[in-house]
Design a protein around this motif. Structure first.
Motif, mmCIF file in Angstrom:
data_model
loop_
_atom_site.group_PDB
_atom_site.id
_atom_site.type_symbol
_atom_site.label_atom_id
_atom_site.label_comp_id
_atom_site.label_asym_id
_atom_site.label_seq_id
_atom_site.Cartn_x
_atom_site.Cartn_y
_atom_site.Cartn_z
ATOM 1 N N ARG A 169 0.860 -1.179 0.000
ATOM 2 C CA ARG A 169 0.000 0.000 0.000
ATOM 3 C C ARG A 169 0.894 1.225 0.000
ATOM 4 O O ARG A 169 1.977 1.221 0.585
ATOM 5 C CB ARG A 169 -0.851 0.042 1.278
ATOM 6 N N ALA A 170 0.414 2.261 -0.638
ATOM 7 C CA ALA A 170 1.114 3.538 -0.544
ATOM 8 C C ALA A 170 0.946 4.077 0.870
ATOM 9 O O ALA A 170 -0.012 3.739 1.571
ATOM 10 C CB ALA A 170 0.549 4.517 -1.560
ATOM 11 N N VAL A 171 1.890 4.909 1.272
ATOM 12 C CA VAL A 171 1.851 5.537 2.592
ATOM 13 C C VAL A 171 1.803 7.049 2.393
ATOM 14 O O VAL A 171 2.545 7.590 1.570
ATOM 15 C CB VAL A 171 3.115 5.155 3.395
ATOM 16 N N ASP A 172 0.912 7.696 3.112
ATOM 17 C CA ASP A 172 0.926 9.158 3.123
ATOM 18 C C ASP A 172 2.059 9.582 4.051
ATOM 19 O O ASP A 172 1.960 9.406 5.275
ATOM 20 C CB ASP A 172 -0.418 9.687 3.627
ATOM 21 N N PRO A 173 3.145 10.127 3.510
ATOM 22 C CA PRO A 173 4.309 10.381 4.371
ATOM 23 C C PRO A 173 4.042 11.499 5.378
ATOM 24 O O PRO A 173 4.747 11.580 6.384
ATOM 25 C CB PRO A 173 5.404 10.762 3.373
ATOM 26 N N SER A 174 3.041 12.313 5.122
ATOM 27 C CA SER A 174 2.791 13.409 6.070
ATOM 28 C C SER A 174 2.089 12.917 7.325
ATOM 29 O O SER A 174 2.059 13.613 8.339
ATOM 30 C CB SER A 174 1.969 14.508 5.395
ATOM 31 N N GLU A 234 -5.601 3.334 0.749
ATOM 32 C CA GLU A 234 -6.296 2.332 -0.063
ATOM 33 C C GLU A 234 -5.949 2.584 -1.532
ATOM 34 O O GLU A 234 -5.692 3.729 -1.899
ATOM 35 C CB GLU A 234 -7.813 2.436 0.137
ATOM 36 N N PRO A 235 -6.043 1.630 -2.424
ATOM 37 C CA PRO A 235 -6.236 0.209 -2.168
ATOM 38 C C PRO A 235 -4.887 -0.498 -1.997
ATOM 39 O O PRO A 235 -3.838 0.153 -2.042
ATOM 40 C CB PRO A 235 -6.908 -0.243 -3.465
ATOM 41 N N ALA A 236 -4.921 -1.820 -1.864
ATOM 42 C CA ALA A 236 -3.688 -2.606 -1.908
ATOM 43 C C ALA A 236 -3.327 -2.867 -3.374
ATOM 44 O O ALA A 236 -4.213 -2.991 -4.225
ATOM 45 C CB ALA A 236 -3.881 -3.927 -1.181
ATOM 46 N N PHE A 237 -2.024 -2.905 -3.627
ATOM 47 C CA PHE A 237 -1.505 -3.202 -4.971
ATOM 48 C C PHE A 237 -0.750 -4.530 -4.906
ATOM 49 O O PHE A 237 0.083 -4.711 -4.011
ATOM 50 C CB PHE A 237 -0.559 -2.099 -5.430
ATOM 51 N N GLY A 238 -1.055 -5.432 -5.802
ATOM 52 C CA GLY A 238 -0.373 -6.724 -5.808
ATOM 53 C C GLY A 238 0.848 -6.693 -6.707
ATOM 54 O O GLY A 238 0.757 -6.273 -7.859
ATOM 55 N N ALA A 273 6.564 0.463 -11.947
ATOM 56 C CA ALA A 273 6.173 1.601 -11.114
ATOM 57 C C ALA A 273 7.025 1.648 -9.856
ATOM 58 O O ALA A 273 7.493 0.615 -9.360
ATOM 59 C CB ALA A 273 4.707 1.478 -10.725
ATOM 60 N N HIS A 274 7.216 2.849 -9.337
ATOM 61 C CA HIS A 274 7.870 2.963 -8.035
ATOM 62 C C HIS A 274 6.835 2.682 -6.947
ATOM 63 O O HIS A 274 5.729 3.196 -7.006
ATOM 64 C CB HIS A 274 8.463 4.363 -7.861
ATOM 65 N N ASP A 275 7.226 1.856 -5.974
ATOM 66 C CA ASP A 275 6.294 1.472 -4.908
ATOM 67 C C ASP A 275 5.830 2.655 -4.067
ATOM 68 O O ASP A 275 4.848 2.552 -3.334
ATOM 69 C CB ASP A 275 6.940 0.437 -3.980
ATOM 70 N N ALA A 276 6.525 3.783 -4.170
ATOM 71 C CA ALA A 276 6.151 4.930 -3.353
ATOM 72 C C ALA A 276 4.891 5.627 -3.872
ATOM 73 O O ALA A 276 4.217 6.305 -3.100
ATOM 74 C CB ALA A 276 7.301 5.933 -3.289
ATOM 75 N N HIS A 277 4.559 5.454 -5.135
ATOM 76 C CA HIS A 277 3.344 6.118 -5.644
ATOM 77 C C HIS A 277 2.607 5.228 -6.654
ATOM 78 O O HIS A 277 2.424 5.596 -7.808
ATOM 79 C CB HIS A 277 3.665 7.491 -6.253
ATOM 80 N N PRO A 278 2.141 4.076 -6.166
ATOM 81 C CA PRO A 278 1.490 3.130 -7.080
ATOM 82 C C PRO A 278 0.162 3.648 -7.625
ATOM 83 O O PRO A 278 -0.192 3.359 -8.776
ATOM 84 C CB PRO A 278 1.283 1.877 -6.209
ATOM 85 N N SER A 311 0.768 6.049 -10.311
ATOM 86 C CA SER A 311 1.262 5.275 -11.461
ATOM 87 C C SER A 311 0.115 4.619 -12.205
ATOM 88 O O SER A 311 0.055 4.649 -13.442
ATOM 89 C CB SER A 311 2.259 4.210 -10.989
ATOM 90 N N GLU A 312 -0.798 4.034 -11.462
ATOM 91 C CA GLU A 312 -1.922 3.367 -12.126
ATOM 92 C C GLU A 312 -2.766 4.386 -12.896
ATOM 93 O O GLU A 312 -3.177 4.132 -14.040
ATOM 94 C CB GLU A 312 -2.798 2.622 -11.115
ATOM 95 N N LEU A 313 -3.019 5.520 -12.286
ATOM 96 C CA LEU A 313 -3.849 6.528 -12.971
ATOM 97 C C LEU A 313 -3.205 6.977 -14.282
ATOM 98 O O LEU A 313 -3.860 7.068 -15.330
ATOM 99 C CB LEU A 313 -4.093 7.733 -12.057
ATOM 100 N N VAL A 314 -1.915 7.269 -14.213
ATOM 101 C CA VAL A 314 -1.232 7.708 -15.435
ATOM 102 C C VAL A 314 -1.199 6.569 -16.458
ATOM 103 O O VAL A 314 -1.380 6.783 -17.661
ATOM 104 C CB VAL A 314 0.184 8.233 -15.118
#
Lengths: 527, 527
Positions: free
Chosen positions: A23-28, A34-38, A186-191, A194-197
């Motif tokens: 899952r992505a993490v909001d670093p702030s 959500e959601p989980a990415f496999g 994709a970089h795991d930090a912003h999946p 990445s999916e949207l783009v």
């Protein structure tokens, strides 16, 4: 669809990875999103690469105008994602909305600029040596040359530019412009971003009726899925922006293939800034303001962040430092991209601060918020700097080390001892030009871009830009990752000798070659 | 001095190597030639590379006109060596005097063509994006780009072109043209020729008052001196023409350096020739004559020797083979370059001939002379060819394997299964154009040069030539080793942002840039 679903996009199909769920993490806040990415695995790499290879023949055969339209359609579709994209990217990266809005404009502008390049046709670098049937002692054949795309390209998204160096960023735009299908890890930090783009790109593929394998997006770990992707025999080149260790691992894997392939890895740079005496005498405080602004911009998370300052010690440098110290101490901490990056930053600053030859001049304000960057201004002397390569290592974030030199000779000696860099900056007044003229040839051998009286952060997307540089800044100093010349990363030349007119590719056909340069006959002999 | 002395030439000084002593061998008699040449070692590599690095700053700063004059002076001085050079090369290589005379003309023509390129200035690929101080939301800086030389280059002389791919051959000419000092490792097969040519280069260095380290010649073994040279930190790129194992060893050593460097290794190619049905129907016997002439030229010792023939089986192919068999059987054996090459050729032909799926169609006449090449024409079927990669291996010399196919689909399948090649040749009549159009995109991905209705031996030195190709033909398919574009092997881009006019290099200065391409403003945004 403007919310991420957690799925990869492989040749137009939604695929939920059966590997590790992330899952992505909001670093702030540190909260998971959500959601989980496999994560994908061997099967998904194979599927994406098979489709990319299958798409290659038709995709590269597209007329320039259609490929240009495709790039523009990607840009349109990214814009159509609207605020949903910016909001998701903001939550996944902690980067401010204004910055992400600007980065989106850069990303779509980049795609449209490559569309112009493709339409102009000069990317094929056509050359024609006309036949000389009567040449003595031997006739000359008709020889024509153009560039063709290498084949499917693997692109690794970067953490620090979730749009401009990621799914539809510079490497993807350049590869697609060149005629190469693209498989992005994709970089795991912003999946989610990445999916949207990726949905925008996939939509453009469908809109134009292109082969689905023209584009795929995969999720997975670098050491596993990433290396599998790089070593897949269908992949013919790799674009990567990230850490030195990551870039070296990819380059080694690419080199160990039965058929080695080019790797364009942008890895690490401390971007030295030289403050010459005249400039310091004229405007030390002003330079300090510009420096700290550039240093702290985006928590210092730029490849071109000014991590080294080199100057002759003396009263004017002290004036500069006083202003810089005050500005750093005032600097409000900002959220870093990921918890791991924030930890690595803190560790890097701590390591340097504990070094016997390093003095801590200033730290930014503390913060109770998670994953923030406290800016750091450190200092050492040139002898210590020269004797310990650890002091040359990049600390990713808003950390800079001032190297105090005895005199101009020592400034040049420091310059000569530097590793390869993306940028080198000189602050020079009129009175410094003689000294700058001596420094310039040294910096040319060290850096991909040389700036005067400015700051290295902010990389213009144009025709003359070079965002690259000698190792370890990149793995291949002969190219750029930003600007229109990046298209050449994914091309190779082919010569056509006496190929019948009806079979010649358009770019080098008689009378229909916008980019062709018929060069006057040098009348060389063929032995 | 028109007789070799046995000495290396390091930055203008005569140095007799203290390592192993070797002598050239006249392959036509097996007799050793005077004098002895002493191999160099670590000290000589260090001396040559130290001098090359010291020469680099001044050499690359030369005006284009002076560097052009230097290249022309080398050509003049090679010609001044007169018959002594041709005679020595003839004795060391067994190559006919007429061929060597032609090769000398190609070598000097190549140097003079690069002089034209340097003088024209476009080699620097200058680009200017002018400043836009009023652009919104951010002003644009003045950004200019040119190419600069990489640094000292190591060049490995090839056995099969003692002039054109050796001491002052294509790689040396391209590197010197680019502004890179050169350190050559001579091929042990023609040390005397190498010394004579090196004296011509060294004389030109002295004539023009250039830094002595601009050029050095070393003798030594590839695994020892050669790898030491490639791994010397001063060396910044490598040009190599030779065996696959040699090229791979050099590429691996270059990649394992703390700072990896580009390696341009030309290694192995079987140069497939596709005979399409219409062409065979029209002129099978004529094609056979051209084929055997190309195959046997210079004992087949060309990188572009036609080592594979691919065609649909049938009466017209049998007509072709009848003529080819007769011509091969008539072929007079000729001397190979060295005893080792002659042995390797004989072993390679024996290995292929003993293969269960290979039929020996014809051998050239036998000879009592030492080190001769008996031409060989072999055949197999496409299924066997596809199932055993050993049948794809190059046998260096006048050996060719005919691959009989069932139909056009199998011809294309063979093409798709080929490793990377320097060349691919198609013989096609008008009636074959539809088939050729399907084959062409496959061959583009396989080869660096595609020829129609000709023969791959004979590589024109021009502006459009590509002598290169996908791995394993070369280690880097993005460049060429023959023709003017070879200069780009030894250049990398640098961007100059807001550099004061008085400090800008001439190539990108205002109003004085012959090669600059000011490109209209794309009005891109900088995020």
């Amino acid at each position: 669809m403007t919310r991420p679903t957690g799925q990869m996009l492989i040749a137009g199909a939604d695929v939920f990875g059966t590997g590790e769920k992330i899952r992505a993490v909001d670093p702030s806040t540190g909260a998971e999103l959500e959601p989980a990415f496999g994560h994908g695995g061997a099967d998904e790499v194979d599927r994406a690469c098979t489709a990319a290879r299958a798409a290659f023949a038709d995709y590269r055969a597209l007329p320039d105008a259609k490929r240009a339209e495709f790039l523009e359609r990607i840009a349109d579709r990214i814009e159509s994602l609207g605020d949903a994209l910016i909001e998701r990217a903001h939550r996944e990266t902690g980067l401010p909305v204004a910055r992400l809005t600007g980065e989106r404009a850069r990303t779509t502008g980049q795609l449209r600029l490559f569309a112009e390049v493709v339409r102009a046709g000069s990317w094929s670098r056509a050359r024609i040596d006309p036949a000389q049937p009567d040449r003595k002692p031997l006739p000359r054949s008709d020889i024509r040359r153009r560039q063709i795309p290498l084949g499917p390209v693997a692109v690794f998204g970067a953490s620090n530019f979730p749009l401009a160096f990621s799914v539809a960023g510079g490497d993807t735009a350049a590869a697609l412009a060149a005629g190469c299908p693209v498989v992005v890890k994709a970089h795991d930090a912003h999946p989610g971003t990445s999916e949207l783009v990726a949905r925008a790109v996939t939509g453009a593929v469908a809109d134009l009726g292109l082969p689905p394998g023209t584009f795929s997006l995969l999720f997975g770990s670098g050491p596993e899925l990433g290396i599998r992707l790089v070593t897949d025999p269908r992949i013919q080149a790799v674009g990567f922006t990230g850490s030195r260790s990551g870039g070296l691992a990819i380059a080694a894997a690419a080199q160990a293939r039965p058929q080695p392939i080019p790797v364009y890895a942008e890895m690490s740079s401390t971007n030295p800034v030289f403050l010459l005496p005249g400039a310091l005498a004229e405007r030390a405080a002003e330079i300090a303001d510009g420096f700290v602004t550039s240093l702290a911009l985006g928590a210092g998370q730029f490849c071109t962040n000014p991590g080294l300052v080199i100057a002759v010690d003396g009263p004017d440098l002290r004036t500069f430092l006083e202003s810089a110290v005050a500005a750093v101490a005032d600097n409000r901490p900002s959220t870093m991209l990921t918890p791991a990056i924030a930890r690595a930053y803190a560790d890097g600053v701590a390591r340097l601060s504990a070094h016997a030859a390093v003095e801590v001049l200033a730290r930014g304000a503390e913060s109770d918020l998670p994953n923030t960057c406290r800016a750091a201004l450190l200092a050492t002397d040139a002898d210590s700097f020269a004797s310990d390569t650890e002091l040359q290592q990049e600390v990713f974030g808003a950390c800079s080390l001032v190297v105090r030199c005895r005199d101009a000779d020592q400034v040049r000696a420091v310059a000569e001892g530097l590793e390869g860099q993306l940028t080198a900056t000189v602050h020079a007044a009129e009175a410094d030009h003689a000294e700058a003229a001596e420094l310039l040839p040294v910096l040319e051998l060290t850096a991909g871009r040389i700036l005067f009286n400015g700051w290295p952060t902010g990389v213009e997307v144009g025709h003359a830009m070079v965002h690259g540089g000698p190792f370890p800044a990149t793995s291949d100093s002969r190219t750029t990752s930003v600007g229109t010349l990046a298209i050449e990363r994914f091309l190779r030349p082919v010569a056509y000798q006496d190929v019948p007119a009806s079979l010649l590719p358009g770019a080098i056909a008689d009378g229909s070659c916008p980019g062709a340069v018929p060069i006057p006959d040098p009348a060389r002999r063929n032995a």
